[in-house]
Scaffold this active site. Structure first.
Site, PDB file in Angstrom:
ATOM      1  N   GLU A 344      49.636 -12.164  26.172  1.00  0.00           N
ATOM      2  CA  GLU A 344      50.449 -10.937  26.217  1.00  0.00           C
ATOM      3  C   GLU A 344      50.641 -10.478  27.668  1.00  0.00           C
ATOM      4  O   GLU A 344      51.715  -9.989  28.039  1.00  0.00           O
ATOM      5  CB  GLU A 344      49.781  -9.832  25.399  1.00  0.00           C
ATOM      6  CG  GLU A 344      49.686 -10.117  23.913  1.00  0.00           C
ATOM      7  CD  GLU A 344      51.052 -10.330  23.259  1.00  0.00           C
ATOM      8  OE1 GLU A 344      52.013  -9.642  23.643  1.00  0.00           O
ATOM      9  OE2 GLU A 344      51.158 -11.194  22.370  1.00  0.00           O
ATOM     10  N   TRP A 347      53.347 -12.682  28.986  1.00  0.00           N
ATOM     11  CA  TRP A 347      54.684 -12.228  28.579  1.00  0.00           C
ATOM     12  C   TRP A 347      55.182 -11.135  29.504  1.00  0.00           C
ATOM     13  O   TRP A 347      56.366 -11.099  29.865  1.00  0.00           O
ATOM     14  CB  TRP A 347      54.656 -11.706  27.137  1.00  0.00           C
ATOM     15  CG  TRP A 347      54.895 -12.735  26.088  1.00  0.00           C
ATOM     16  CD1 TRP A 347      53.972 -13.263  25.230  1.00  0.00           C
ATOM     17  CD2 TRP A 347      56.142 -13.361  25.750  1.00  0.00           C
ATOM     18  NE1 TRP A 347      54.569 -14.181  24.396  1.00  0.00           N
ATOM     19  CE2 TRP A 347      55.898 -14.256  24.685  1.00  0.00           C
ATOM     20  CE3 TRP A 347      57.444 -13.254  26.252  1.00  0.00           C
ATOM     21  CZ2 TRP A 347      56.907 -15.026  24.117  1.00  0.00           C
ATOM     22  CZ3 TRP A 347      58.452 -14.028  25.682  1.00  0.00           C
ATOM     23  CH2 TRP A 347      58.183 -14.893  24.632  1.00  0.00           C
ATOM     24  N   TRP A 377      79.776  -6.287  17.645  1.00  0.00           N
ATOM     25  CA  TRP A 377      78.711  -5.298  17.454  1.00  0.00           C
ATOM     26  C   TRP A 377      79.277  -4.003  16.858  1.00  0.00           C
ATOM     27  O   TRP A 377      80.391  -3.592  17.184  1.00  0.00           O
ATOM     28  CB  TRP A 377      78.027  -4.979  18.779  1.00  0.00           C
ATOM     29  CG  TRP A 377      77.262  -6.104  19.400  1.00  0.00           C
ATOM     30  CD1 TRP A 377      77.550  -6.738  20.568  1.00  0.00           C
ATOM     31  CD2 TRP A 377      76.068  -6.717  18.899  1.00  0.00           C
ATOM     32  NE1 TRP A 377      76.621  -7.719  20.836  1.00  0.00           N
ATOM     33  CE2 TRP A 377      75.696  -7.726  19.821  1.00  0.00           C
ATOM     34  CE3 TRP A 377      75.290  -6.532  17.759  1.00  0.00           C
ATOM     35  CZ2 TRP A 377      74.582  -8.530  19.641  1.00  0.00           C
ATOM     36  CZ3 TRP A 377      74.172  -7.335  17.580  1.00  0.00           C
ATOM     37  CH2 TRP A 377      73.818  -8.321  18.509  1.00  0.00           C
ATOM     38  N   ASN A 412      53.647  -2.969  18.580  1.00  0.00           N
ATOM     39  CA  ASN A 412      54.529  -4.048  19.006  1.00  0.00           C
ATOM     40  C   ASN A 412      55.169  -4.800  17.839  1.00  0.00           C
ATOM     41  O   ASN A 412      56.351  -5.147  17.879  1.00  0.00           O
ATOM     42  CB  ASN A 412      53.775  -5.045  19.889  1.00  0.00           C
ATOM     43  CG  ASN A 412      54.706  -6.062  20.525  1.00  0.00           C
ATOM     44  OD1 ASN A 412      55.614  -5.702  21.265  1.00  0.00           O
ATOM     45  ND2 ASN A 412      54.508  -7.341  20.209  1.00  0.00           N
ATOM     46  N   TRP A 430      72.522  -4.066  20.536  1.00  0.00           N
ATOM     47  CA  TRP A 430      71.123  -3.955  20.973  1.00  0.00           C
ATOM     48  C   TRP A 430      70.945  -2.974  22.119  1.00  0.00           C
ATOM     49  O   TRP A 430      69.860  -2.386  22.294  1.00  0.00           O
ATOM     50  CB  TRP A 430      70.586  -5.329  21.378  1.00  0.00           C
ATOM     51  CG  TRP A 430      71.355  -6.020  22.467  1.00  0.00           C
ATOM     52  CD1 TRP A 430      72.412  -6.871  22.307  1.00  0.00           C
ATOM     53  CD2 TRP A 430      71.144  -5.910  23.884  1.00  0.00           C
ATOM     54  NE1 TRP A 430      72.877  -7.302  23.536  1.00  0.00           N
ATOM     55  CE2 TRP A 430      72.114  -6.726  24.518  1.00  0.00           C
ATOM     56  CE3 TRP A 430      70.247  -5.207  24.673  1.00  0.00           C
ATOM     57  CZ2 TRP A 430      72.197  -6.856  25.900  1.00  0.00           C
ATOM     58  CZ3 TRP A 430      70.320  -5.331  26.058  1.00  0.00           C
ATOM     59  CH2 TRP A 430      71.286  -6.143  26.663  1.00  0.00           C
ATOM     60  N   TRP A 453      64.173  -6.483  23.243  1.00  0.00           N
ATOM     61  CA  TRP A 453      65.395  -6.207  22.498  1.00  0.00           C
ATOM     62  C   TRP A 453      66.309  -7.422  22.445  1.00  0.00           C
ATOM     63  O   TRP A 453      66.894  -7.729  21.399  1.00  0.00           O
ATOM     64  CB  TRP A 453      66.121  -4.999  23.095  1.00  0.00           C
ATOM     65  CG  TRP A 453      65.633  -3.740  22.450  1.00  0.00           C
ATOM     66  CD1 TRP A 453      64.668  -2.897  22.900  1.00  0.00           C
ATOM     67  CD2 TRP A 453      66.063  -3.220  21.184  1.00  0.00           C
ATOM     68  NE1 TRP A 453      64.456  -1.889  21.991  1.00  0.00           N
ATOM     69  CE2 TRP A 453      65.299  -2.062  20.941  1.00  0.00           C
ATOM     70  CE3 TRP A 453      67.001  -3.621  20.239  1.00  0.00           C
ATOM     71  CZ2 TRP A 453      65.463  -1.291  19.782  1.00  0.00           C
ATOM     72  CZ3 TRP A 453      67.164  -2.860  19.090  1.00  0.00           C
ATOM     73  CH2 TRP A 453      66.404  -1.708  18.863  1.00  0.00           C
TER      74      TRP A 453
END
Length: 542
Positions: A344, A347, A377, A412, A430, A453
């Site tokens: 993590e 990331w 969208w 998360n 998004w 996202w």
């Protein structure tokens, strides 16, 4: 690994007319321990310890207009301002450095303020830690050019990442990894064969710094005592809240309650952050690989809010995790829980490296622009409002959104579920969700938020394939088996059994006229997931 070399933003100042005076500019690095720029500037100052008037001054700028432009949440602004008086006290008592806090509405004003502070106090060198976002990079470039006119050094250090951007490249040596797994393997290998170390700032000699600081020439608008800093910070938060309360799109947020919760849940300061890290490493990390996905449990480190504002160093997190791993399992690295947490941290580095490699992400661009540009969208205001307010009729999504609105935090796993529901079930752009998260999250961080996202929207680097769309009811069944989390945020559903909560078909029947729970004031699911999934896949195929 030795201290990362600074960006080459310096200009020789070989014969200053006055005794050495240096300026430390704090940004998102509100700590003393393992602060690369702070350690470097104190070491440099101590090289001139024989000069009686050698001095280091620190500065932080409150930038309310810039924060609003960047959609910085009220709870994050409050967390920053609660940290500053603590930082000021610790700087003074531990390093004999005074902190100046000043309001500068935007970054352009910060450049002017630093230049004026340097000119008035014969400062010959400014140091800071890198920020990688666009406006921040532009600001630093403008300051570099401005200070160069007066032959003043501006030195920046890489400090936000465990390993700095461009240090982990593909085997050809000149391109950034597009997929996390090979990045992570090289990132992990690089750390294991390197000598990574923390950077500790030596204290300034009190006699020298005291003599100089009393003569510091500053505007009346700068706060320097802990009391004045606290008052300036409190006033800034109050004004910021008033401004946000005028935003019609945020009328559903009880900002006073949100602030109160965040202040209780996240005590300010580096000491608090370090205590949380120690407690997590010693106890909480056990079973992390599994329990981190259960939102009703407090099974994560709860450090993201502190990492975001730099109240704790990511290197310290990594080093303590590795130490715990070596103590319990040796060097074979077979502790899945610790490995998962380290991944993590990787990331977090990965998304910053991606941002540094592709700065157009700052300008609302998708990583996969070709994919993004072909998607039709939706911008349906009512659908988006239902998502924001937790009224979609999908229990896990609504519970997550209400939790976010009330606390300024979201688990998360739920960030992925809610983001994928918005972008795939509702096909809403998004960027709208990305912005809303930033407006609410206490740990809102552009690189990680944008990366998350775009992962959910299938427009980012190493994103979820467009055909792998999370079913929010199945996610609830897997990660909130008894509906404990859902019912804690949707009390109107407290009597609904889990087997109904976790089935869209059963929920529709139970809530419909004549259904077992038809009298409950809760909406039917606003879309049918199976049909929405088909439409999303068709849209991405086209």
């Amino acid at each position: 690994m030795s201290k990362t070399a600074p960006e080459n933003d310096k200009n020789d100042n070989s014969s200053p007319a006055h005794q050495p005076h240096y300026l430390m500019w704090f940004r998102r690095d509100l700590r003393l321990h393992d602060n690369t720029a702070l350690a470097a500037i104190c070491e440099r100052a101590n090289e001139h310890a024989q000069d009686e008037n050698v001095s280091v001054t620190a500065v932080f700028f409150l930038t309310p207009d810039q924060w609003q432009t960047h959609d910085t949440s009220l709870v994050q602004v409050d967390h920053i301002t609660r940290t500053l008086p603590i930082l000021a006290k610790e700087l003074q008592t531990q390093l004999n450095i005074k902190l100046c806090v000043q309001i500068c509405s935007n970054y352009a004003d910060c450049v002017t303020a630093v230049s004026e502070l340097c000119a008035a106090n014969h400062i010959s060198c400014v140091m800071a830690n890198h920020e990688y976002e666009g406006n921040e990079s532009d600001r630093d470039q403008q300051l570099t050019e401005q200070l160069a006119k007066d032959n003043i050094e501006f030195i920046r250090w890489h400090d936000q990442c465990i390993l700095p951007p461009k240090s982990i490249m593909t085997n050809d040596g000149d391109s950034m990894y597009k997929v996390f797994t090979p990045f992570y393997k090289k990132w992990r290998h690089t750390l294991e064969v390197s000598t990574i170390q923390s950077h500790e700032a030596p204290a300034m000699h009190s006699s020298n710094n005291d003599n100089n600081q009393t003569e510091l020439k500053i505007p009346d608008t700068i706060a320097m005592t802990v009391e004045n800093i606290k008052k300036l910070c409190d006033d800034t938060v109050s004004d910021y809240k008033t401004t946000l309360q005028q935003d019609k799109s945020l009328q559903h947020i009880d900002m006073d309650a949100q602030l109160e919760h965040a202040q209780t849940a996240y005590s300010a300061g580096e000491h608090e952050a370090c205590q949380r890290l120690a407690a997590f490493i010693s106890d909480g990390i056990d079973n992390y690989d599994i329990s981190r996905d259960v939102p009703s449990l407090e099974a994560t480190s709860q450090l993201s809010a502190y990492l975001t504002i730099g109240a704790i160093s990511p290197r310290l997190c990594y080093l303590q995790a590795r130490e715990a791993q070596e103590k319990s399992h040796g060097n074979d690295g077979d502790n899945d829980d610790i490995n998962r947490w380290i991944s993590e941290l990787a990331w977090r580095d990965f998304y910053r490296h991606v941002l540094a490699d592709k700065p157009s992400l700052i300008r609302h661009k998708a990583y996969k622009e070709d994919t993004d540009s072909k998607i039709r969208w939706s911008y349906d205001h009512d659908d988006f409002h239902a998502w924001c307010t937790g009224m979609t009729g999908v229990p896990l999504v609504d519970a997550a959104m209400r939790c976010l609105n009330a606390t300024g935090f979201m688990h998360n796993r739920l960030r992925m579920v809610t983001a994928m529901f918005l972008t795939k079930d509702l096909l809403i752009d998004w960027r709208l969700g990305e912005r809303y998260f930033m407006q609410q999250l206490i740990d809102g961080d552009f690189a990680s938020n944008n990366g998350g996202w775009q992962w959910s929207a299938s427009t980012g680097t190493d994103a979820a394939p467009y055909f792998r769309i999370m079913n929010p009811f199945s996610q609830a069944k897997t990660h909130d088996v008894d509906g404990e989390f859902i019912k804690s945020w949707l009390p109107e559903l407290k009597e609904v059994p889990g087997n109904i909560l976790h089935s869209e078909e059963k929920m529709r029947k139970a809530l419909a006229k004549g259904g077992a729970f038809s009298g409950i004031n809760y909406p039917l699911p606003m879309v049918e997931h199976k049909e929405a999934r088909k439409l999303a896949i068709a849209e991405f195929k086209n």
